[in-house]
Design a protein around this motif. Sequence first.
Motif, short mmCIF file in Angstrom:
data_model
loop_
_atom_site.label_atom_id
_atom_site.label_comp_id
_atom_site.label_asym_id
_atom_site.label_seq_id
_atom_site.Cartn_x
_atom_site.Cartn_y
_atom_site.Cartn_z
N TYR A 32 0.87 -1.20 0.00
CA TYR A 32 0.00 0.00 0.00
C TYR A 32 0.89 1.23 0.00
CZ TYR A 32 -3.70 3.30 1.28
OH TYR A 32 -4.59 4.33 1.29
N ASP A 33 0.56 2.15 -0.88
CA ASP A 33 1.32 3.39 -0.98
C ASP A 33 0.36 4.56 -0.66
OD1 ASP A 33 2.99 5.49 -1.48
OD2 ASP A 33 3.67 4.77 -3.45
N ALA A 34 0.61 5.24 0.45
CA ALA A 34 -0.26 6.33 0.90
C ALA A 34 -0.14 7.57 0.03
CB ALA A 34 0.05 6.69 2.36
N ARG A 35 0.82 7.62 -0.86
CA ARG A 35 0.98 8.78 -1.72
C ARG A 35 0.02 8.76 -2.91
NH1 ARG A 35 7.19 8.05 -3.02
NH2 ARG A 35 6.33 5.95 -3.38
N ILE A 36 -0.54 7.60 -3.22
CA ILE A 36 -1.43 7.45 -4.37
C ILE A 36 -2.87 7.59 -3.88
CG2 ILE A 36 -2.08 6.01 -6.30
CD1 ILE A 36 0.85 6.96 -6.28
N ARG A 37 -3.63 8.46 -4.58
CA ARG A 37 -5.03 8.64 -4.19
C ARG A 37 -5.85 7.44 -4.60
NH1 ARG A 37 -8.70 9.52 -8.12
NH2 ARG A 37 -8.01 10.23 -10.18
N PRO A 38 -6.99 7.22 -3.94
CA PRO A 38 -7.86 6.10 -4.32
C PRO A 38 -8.49 6.34 -5.69
CG PRO A 38 -8.36 6.89 -2.10
CD PRO A 38 -7.45 7.90 -2.74
N SER A 39 -9.02 5.32 -6.25
CA SER A 39 -9.71 5.43 -7.53
C SER A 39 -11.09 6.04 -7.32
CB SER A 39 -9.83 4.05 -8.19
OG SER A 39 -10.53 3.16 -7.31
N GLY A 40 -11.77 6.29 -8.45
CA GLY A 40 -13.09 6.91 -8.37
C GLY A 40 -14.15 5.92 -7.94
N ILE A 41 -15.40 6.33 -8.15
CA ILE A 41 -16.53 5.49 -7.75
C ILE A 41 -16.52 4.21 -8.59
CG2 ILE A 41 -19.05 5.38 -7.62
CD1 ILE A 41 -19.08 8.38 -7.26
N ASN A 42 -16.71 3.06 -7.89
CA ASN A 42 -16.75 1.74 -8.52
C ASN A 42 -15.44 1.41 -9.24
OD1 ASN A 42 -19.41 1.35 -7.64
ND2 ASN A 42 -20.22 2.36 -9.49
N GLY A 43 -14.33 1.92 -8.67
CA GLY A 43 -13.03 1.59 -9.23
C GLY A 43 -12.69 2.29 -10.52
N THR A 44 -13.45 3.31 -10.89
CA THR A 44 -13.18 4.02 -12.13
C THR A 44 -11.99 4.97 -11.94
OG1 THR A 44 -14.75 5.76 -11.56
CG2 THR A 44 -15.62 3.87 -12.77
N ASP A 45 -11.62 5.60 -13.05
CA ASP A 45 -10.48 6.53 -13.01
C ASP A 45 -10.93 7.96 -12.71
OD1 ASP A 45 -7.82 7.13 -13.08
OD2 ASP A 45 -7.83 7.64 -15.22
N GLY A 46 -12.16 8.12 -12.26
CA GLY A 46 -12.66 9.44 -11.95
C GLY A 46 -12.12 9.96 -10.62
N PRO A 47 -12.58 11.13 -10.20
CA PRO A 47 -12.07 11.71 -8.95
C PRO A 47 -12.55 10.93 -7.73
CG PRO A 47 -13.89 13.02 -9.80
CD PRO A 47 -13.60 11.99 -10.84
N ALA A 48 -11.72 10.95 -6.72
CA ALA A 48 -12.09 10.36 -5.43
C ALA A 48 -13.14 11.26 -4.77
CB ALA A 48 -10.87 10.20 -4.55
N VAL A 49 -14.17 10.65 -4.24
CA VAL A 49 -15.28 11.37 -3.61
C VAL A 49 -15.15 11.25 -2.11
CG1 VAL A 49 -17.77 11.57 -3.37
CG2 VAL A 49 -16.77 10.99 -5.60
N VAL A 50 -15.09 12.38 -1.44
CA VAL A 50 -14.96 12.43 0.02
C VAL A 50 -16.19 13.14 0.57
CG1 VAL A 50 -13.60 13.26 1.98
CG2 VAL A 50 -12.45 12.52 -0.13
#
Length: 469
Positions: free
Chosen positions: A46-64
């Motif tokens: 696990y690399d904490a520098r990489i942001r999570p993927s988008g909704i349902n594993g897509t390449d969109g923005p991470a939603v917080v």
Amino acid sequence: MGSGHYFWAIFYFASLCSASLANNAKINFREKEKKVLDQILGAGKYDARIRPSGINGTDGPAVVRVNIFVRSISKIDDVTMEYSVQLTFREQWTDERLKFDDIQGRLKYLTLTEANRVWMPDLFFSNEKEGHFHNIIMPNVYIRIFPNGSVLYSIRISLTLACPMNLKLYPLDRQICSLRMASYGWTTNDLVFLWKEGDPVQVVKNLHLPRFTLEKFLTDYCNSKTNTGEYSCLKVDLLFKREFSYYLIQIYIPCCMLVIVSWVSFWLDQGAVPARVSLGVTTLLTMATQTSGINASLPPVSYTKAIDVWTGVCLTFVFGALLEFALVNYASRSGSNKSNMHKENMKKKRRDLEQASLDAASDLLDTDSNATFAMASQFQRGGGQQKPLVRHPGDPLALEKRLQCEVHMQAPKRPNCCKTWLSKFPTRQCSRSKRIDVISRITFPLVFALFNLVYWSTYLFREEEDETF
């Protein structure tokens, strides 16, 4: 022999089953948590520098998704235009890299206290002046990782935030203080903040503020565009209403009392110069001190506030009462001088009249003596018959008698209330000062009552109009 072997086989199988059940009962799930954490957060996994993927594993923005719990609001400062708040701040997002086996529902979530172990949104408070975390007894922060990869971050913080205020209606005003949260480095292509559905903002019950009341709060979005991109932003507007009872007791009622006390000088004798001067100067200085104390607790703004109008008019009334005494004193002194001159003129006229009356009396005596001698002669000549004495129309004594008769024969006029009241204070110069005092006793209270009517109706109606937030 066959039956004996069968018995020992059943006994052996039962022993194995009981041993396996005992082993299952003694499973240490804390050790399981450690293994799961090592499994999902281990080196190279696990690399904490990489942001999570988008909704349902897509390449969109991470939603917080964000929600806050307001614990307390300690102060709202009008001078520095800021407020202090203590809140529990929560963020929740999904990181599919953190999924794990929950052991048939026995592991509900994993708890961490080190935020640097996982990826964190780079949120900051854009209108923050000061802030600090709470570390007593332990750092008030935790991270929960759920089996589906959902991450919940919660922390307790205290903030001092900027709150630009409009004080035109002070102290009959309402103020809106905002709390703004935005991404510092991730643009909307990589990170999006959303309010949590349902109840994004919670406020502690029985929230008490010294001079304000929290009426309501509104949540909204405030995305900002710069030359480096567009950044996601959230804001919550807190609507505060200022408590007027404090200012009514501390400012408005004392100012009214000072104005009324300044009117006492109208009822003092015009000759009581030390009393009237002391009363006027004392109330003027007290009112000036009150005004300066009010302005010291407010910022030096360029526009006129409602409290400035009130204190300015009250100060004008007190100053006007002092000027009224100066006018009364001047009228009294000028009236006394003219009265002395009038008395001297009257004495001179009286002496002239007395002298004229003496001369007229001597002439009358001479005329009467001559007339008596002529009447006696005519009586002797006419055989004892006396002719009546007739005065000529130009005789001054006859004219005076006729004027007196005409005055007594005039019809009586209907009484006039104003003339009757003013007749108590003649128009002589010596009583002009008294007339000024009497007029001031009525004029000052009437004008002040009219000012109160205009003031309260204007600012209270403006307050209702400005209540559209």
